[in-house]
Design a protein around this motif. Structure first.
Motif, PDB file in Angstrom:
ATOM      1  N   SER A 246       0.876  -1.269   0.047  1.00 44.09           N
ATOM      2  CA  SER A 246      -0.194   0.006   0.000  1.00 44.09           C
ATOM      3  C   SER A 246       0.976   1.249  -0.090  1.00 44.09           C
ATOM      4  O   SER A 246       2.125   1.314   0.479  1.00 44.09           O
ATOM      5  N   ASN A 247       0.372   2.358  -0.438  1.00 43.82           N
ATOM      6  CA  ASN A 247       1.036   3.672  -0.457  1.00 43.82           C
ATOM      7  C   ASN A 247       1.311   3.973   1.071  1.00 43.82           C
ATOM      8  O   ASN A 247       2.479   4.650   1.137  1.00 43.82           O
ATOM      9  N   ALA A 248       0.493   3.816   1.866  1.00 41.60           N
ATOM     10  CA  ALA A 248       0.803   4.271   3.182  1.00 41.60           C
ATOM     11  C   ALA A 248       1.967   3.311   3.747  1.00 41.60           C
ATOM     12  O   ALA A 248       2.728   4.091   4.348  1.00 41.60           O
ATOM     13  N   ARG A 249       1.939   2.186   3.477  1.00 39.53           N
ATOM     14  CA  ARG A 249       3.181   1.413   4.084  1.00 39.53           C
ATOM     15  C   ARG A 249       4.340   1.757   3.215  1.00 39.53           C
ATOM     16  O   ARG A 249       5.528   1.962   4.054  1.00 39.53           O
ATOM     17  N   THR A 250       4.540   2.223   2.119  1.00 38.26           N
ATOM     18  CA  THR A 250       5.805   2.617   1.499  1.00 38.26           C
ATOM     19  C   THR A 250       6.187   3.767   1.718  1.00 38.26           C
ATOM     20  O   THR A 250       7.187   3.906   2.206  1.00 38.26           O
ATOM     21  N   ALA A 251       5.275   4.642   2.081  1.00 35.77           N
ATOM     22  CA  ALA A 251       5.435   6.096   2.765  1.00 35.77           C
ATOM     23  C   ALA A 251       5.901   6.046   3.982  1.00 35.77           C
ATOM     24  O   ALA A 251       7.085   6.589   4.458  1.00 35.77           O
TER      25      ALA A 251
ATOM     26  N   GLY B 176      22.825  30.411 -13.759  1.00 37.75           N
ATOM     27  CA  GLY B 176      22.978  29.487 -14.997  1.00 37.75           C
ATOM     28  C   GLY B 176      21.469  29.532 -15.642  1.00 37.75           C
ATOM     29  O   GLY B 176      21.334  29.073 -16.711  1.00 37.75           O
ATOM     30  N   ALA B 177      20.474  30.154 -14.861  1.00 38.11           N
ATOM     31  CA  ALA B 177      19.331  30.168 -15.726  1.00 38.11           C
ATOM     32  C   ALA B 177      19.223  31.241 -16.765  1.00 38.11           C
ATOM     33  O   ALA B 177      19.388  32.558 -16.473  1.00 38.11           O
ATOM     34  N   ALA B 178      19.109  30.846 -18.060  1.00 38.43           N
ATOM     35  CA  ALA B 178      19.169  31.751 -18.915  1.00 38.43           C
ATOM     36  C   ALA B 178      17.449  32.177 -19.264  1.00 38.43           C
ATOM     37  O   ALA B 178      17.406  32.968 -20.309  1.00 38.43           O
ATOM     38  N   LYS B 179      16.693  31.528 -18.865  1.00 38.92           N
ATOM     39  CA  LYS B 179      15.319  32.021 -19.234  1.00 38.92           C
ATOM     40  C   LYS B 179      14.812  33.155 -18.197  1.00 38.92           C
ATOM     41  O   LYS B 179      15.095  33.148 -17.316  1.00 38.92           O
ATOM     42  N   SER B 180      13.737  33.688 -18.669  1.00 34.34           N
ATOM     43  CA  SER B 180      13.179  34.625 -17.943  1.00 34.34           C
ATOM     44  C   SER B 180      11.642  34.536 -18.126  1.00 34.34           C
ATOM     45  O   SER B 180      11.155  33.958 -19.273  1.00 34.34           O
ATOM     46  N   GLY B 181      10.599  34.949 -17.451  1.00 36.37           N
ATOM     47  CA  GLY B 181       9.165  35.150 -17.860  1.00 36.37           C
ATOM     48  C   GLY B 181       8.616  33.965 -17.128  1.00 36.37           C
ATOM     49  O   GLY B 181       9.258  33.354 -16.368  1.00 36.37           O
ATOM     50  N   PRO B 182       7.406  33.743 -17.386  1.00 34.30           N
ATOM     51  CA  PRO B 182       6.746  32.726 -16.607  1.00 34.30           C
ATOM     52  C   PRO B 182       7.424  31.328 -16.607  1.00 34.30           C
ATOM     53  O   PRO B 182       8.086  30.930 -17.647  1.00 34.30           O
ATOM     54  N   TRP B 183       7.125  30.738 -15.537  1.00 32.80           N
ATOM     55  CA  TRP B 183       7.666  29.085 -15.548  1.00 32.80           C
ATOM     56  C   TRP B 183       6.595  28.136 -14.941  1.00 32.80           C
ATOM     57  O   TRP B 183       6.013  28.362 -14.326  1.00 32.80           O
ATOM     58  N   SER B 184       6.771  27.004 -15.682  1.00 36.11           N
ATOM     59  CA  SER B 184       5.658  25.866 -15.217  1.00 36.11           C
ATOM     60  C   SER B 184       6.404  24.534 -15.390  1.00 36.11           C
ATOM     61  O   SER B 184       7.220  24.342 -16.305  1.00 36.11           O
ATOM     62  N   PHE B 185       6.200  23.771 -14.294  1.00 34.90           N
ATOM     63  CA  PHE B 185       6.789  22.437 -14.532  1.00 34.90           C
ATOM     64  C   PHE B 185       5.784  21.519 -13.820  1.00 34.90           C
ATOM     65  O   PHE B 185       5.184  21.658 -12.817  1.00 34.90           O
ATOM     66  N   LYS B 186       5.495  20.385 -14.678  1.00 33.16           N
ATOM     67  CA  LYS B 186       4.519  19.152 -14.077  1.00 33.16           C
ATOM     68  C   LYS B 186       5.588  18.277 -13.565  1.00 33.16           C
ATOM     69  O   LYS B 186       6.423  17.441 -14.316  1.00 33.16           O
ATOM     70  N   ASP B 187       5.215  17.878 -12.303  1.00 35.61           N
ATOM     71  CA  ASP B 187       6.203  17.074 -11.599  1.00 35.61           C
ATOM     72  C   ASP B 187       5.899  15.402 -11.817  1.00 35.61           C
ATOM     73  O   ASP B 187       4.737  15.277 -12.510  1.00 35.61           O
ATOM     74  N   ASP B 188       6.399  14.582 -11.389  1.00 33.86           N
ATOM     75  CA  ASP B 188       5.976  13.023 -11.365  1.00 33.86           C
ATOM     76  C   ASP B 188       4.904  12.604 -10.406  1.00 33.86           C
ATOM     77  O   ASP B 188       4.583  11.696 -10.415  1.00 33.86           O
ATOM     78  N   ARG B 189       4.337  13.586  -9.650  1.00 37.45           N
ATOM     79  CA  ARG B 189       3.266  13.394  -8.750  1.00 37.45           C
ATOM     80  C   ARG B 189       1.954  13.855  -9.526  1.00 37.45           C
ATOM     81  O   ARG B 189       0.838  13.677  -9.143  1.00 37.45           O
ATOM     82  N   GLY B 190       2.508  14.384 -10.732  1.00 30.34           N
ATOM     83  CA  GLY B 190       1.142  15.076 -11.577  1.00 30.34           C
ATOM     84  C   GLY B 190       0.692  16.481 -11.304  1.00 30.34           C
ATOM     85  O   GLY B 190      -0.199  16.969 -11.772  1.00 30.34           O
TER      86      GLY B 190
ATOM     87  N   SER C 262       5.070   5.531  -4.105  1.00 28.92           N
ATOM     88  CA  SER C 262       3.854   5.820  -5.071  1.00 28.92           C
ATOM     89  C   SER C 262       2.943   6.781  -4.420  1.00 28.92           C
ATOM     90  O   SER C 262       2.113   7.497  -5.261  1.00 28.92           O
ATOM     91  N   ALA C 263       3.149   7.066  -3.050  1.00 35.15           N
ATOM     92  CA  ALA C 263       2.428   8.259  -2.551  1.00 35.15           C
ATOM     93  C   ALA C 263       2.864   9.555  -2.776  1.00 35.15           C
ATOM     94  O   ALA C 263       2.170  10.762  -2.639  1.00 35.15           O
ATOM     95  N   GLY C 264       4.225   9.742  -3.467  1.00 38.85           N
ATOM     96  CA  GLY C 264       4.691  11.115  -3.734  1.00 38.85           C
ATOM     97  C   GLY C 264       5.133  11.820  -2.558  1.00 38.85           C
ATOM     98  O   GLY C 264       5.370  12.925  -2.650  1.00 38.85           O
ATOM     99  N   SER C 265       5.593  11.078  -1.535  1.00 41.74           N
ATOM    100  CA  SER C 265       6.296  11.640  -0.285  1.00 41.74           C
ATOM    101  C   SER C 265       7.653  12.428  -0.592  1.00 41.74           C
ATOM    102  O   SER C 265       8.263  11.964  -1.396  1.00 41.74           O
TER     103      SER C 265
END
Length: 347
Positions: free
Chosen positions: A2-7, A44-58, A143-146
């Motif tokens: 279970s997720n709880a057990r893994t976490a 090292g960040a060469a970008k500017s303006g809005p930033w968005s990223f979808k991570d592995d927890r969705g 799998s719980a995304g802890s």
């Protein structure tokens, strides 16, 4: 499982990417709450303006600007550093007791880092708040995304101060999290077409092919992944670890403890007493290289010294929490390929 057990296992620090952190190892986990006031922005960040990223927890994190005041788990910061993104605020194993860089710090200059917590369950929330973080980045081992190395007791307070991004290193092969870390670095301004980055990826692919060929030509060579503490020797299974799953997919003949033996540890590994360290015959032993574990040269147990692989000098390092850049993962693959190519059949 279970997720709880893994976490639960992740939170208590009993495992990390297929390696084990026993209670003895936690006690000896290096460093105190070594930190500095303030901190400088990520470079090292060469970008500017809005930033968005979808991570592995969705979960998608969106900011008005590309973040520069980034706080990251030490190993994640080390991976971003390899892509030219310098993170100045970190948490997790960063410095050893003598002040030197922990293995998980990679090529970073640890003397210039603001460390909010150097060991498991240690995180200076007040200092973190003063740092004014824009985003927190770490890995997740379940799998719980802890969030790895974010203490359970203070996670809610930490979450209120900045959004978080997690790269999953649970139950997938190494190339996937490597790709995801590269994508994250690119979103922060890294140039994935830079010669250094392109060459590092080519070397990783070449090392993987070398390991595939070595495993195919030496199928009789058995490889065991171990981790040492004062009272227990841990034998890791390949079910969830990104490196072991990948090595197995490439054909490496890995020692695999039965599911029932791993059951008490969430399916990750089996606990053995030092008297039973010879339970599984192995020609090569890969040993956990983290500072929280006992290293091969410091193991004094007579049963260890009698192991055929140890007597033959066929013990190599393993990074259960690899720094997720092609530059740092390539040697891990190359070293195993070389060990299999040259190994004597001793088990």
């Amino acid at each position: 499982m279970s997720n709880a057990r893994t976490a639960r296992f992740s939170r208590r620090g009993l495992l990390a990417a297929g390696g084990a952190l026993g209670l003895g190892a936690l006690v000896t986990a290096c460093g105190s709450e070594d930190s500095k006031d303030g901190g400088s922005d990520a470079k090292g960040a060469a970008k500017s303006g809005p930033w968005s990223f979808k991570d592995d927890r969705g979960k998608t994190v969106s900011l008005d600007q590309v973040p520069t005041r980034i706080v990251a788990f030490t190993g994640v910061a080390a991976a971003l550093y390899d892509y030219g993104i310098e993170v100045k605020g970190v948490f997790g194993p960063t410095k050893t007791k003598d002040g030197k860089a922990d293995v998980q710090a990679g090529d970073m200059d640890v003397s210039k880092l603001t460390v909010f917590g150097n060991r498991f369950d240690q995180f200076n929330v007040e200092q973190y708040a003063a740092f004014q973080p824009e985003v927190l980045i770490t890995t997740t081992f379940d799998s719980a995304g802890s969030l790895w190395y974010v203490p359970e007791a203070s996670k809610d307070k930490i979450a209120k101060l900045a959004p978080s991004v997690a790269v999953s290193v649970f139950d997938r092969q190494m190339p996937k999290p490597l790709q995801r870390m590269a994508e994250l670095a690119e979103s922060l301004g890294a140039d994935l077409k830079a010669a250094k980055v392109v060459e590092a990826k080519k070397r990783f692919e070449a090392a993987s092919e070398r390991l595939r060929k070595a495993a195919k030509s030496r199928p009789e060579i058995k490889v065991l992944a171990g981790s040492a503490s004062d009272a227990i020797f841990y034998v890791s299974g390949s079910d969830f670890s990104i490196d072991l799953e990948y090595f197995k997919a490439l054909g490496v003949n890995l020692v695999e403890p039965p599911a029932k033996a791993k059951e008490a540890n969430g399916g990750w590994f089996e606990n053995l007493s030092w008297e039973n360290v010879d339970k599984y015959p192995a020609d090569i032993i890969m040993m956990d290289d983290r500072a929280s574990t006992i290293q091969p040269a410091d193991i004094t147990e007579a049963t260890w010294k009698k192991l055929p692989a140890v007597k033959a000098g066929q013990v190599i390092a393993r990074s259960p929490e690899p720094i997720l850049s092609y530059d740092k993962c390539t040697p891990l693959v190359e070293n195993l390929a070389k060990a299999i190519e040259s190994a004597k059949k001793v088990a």
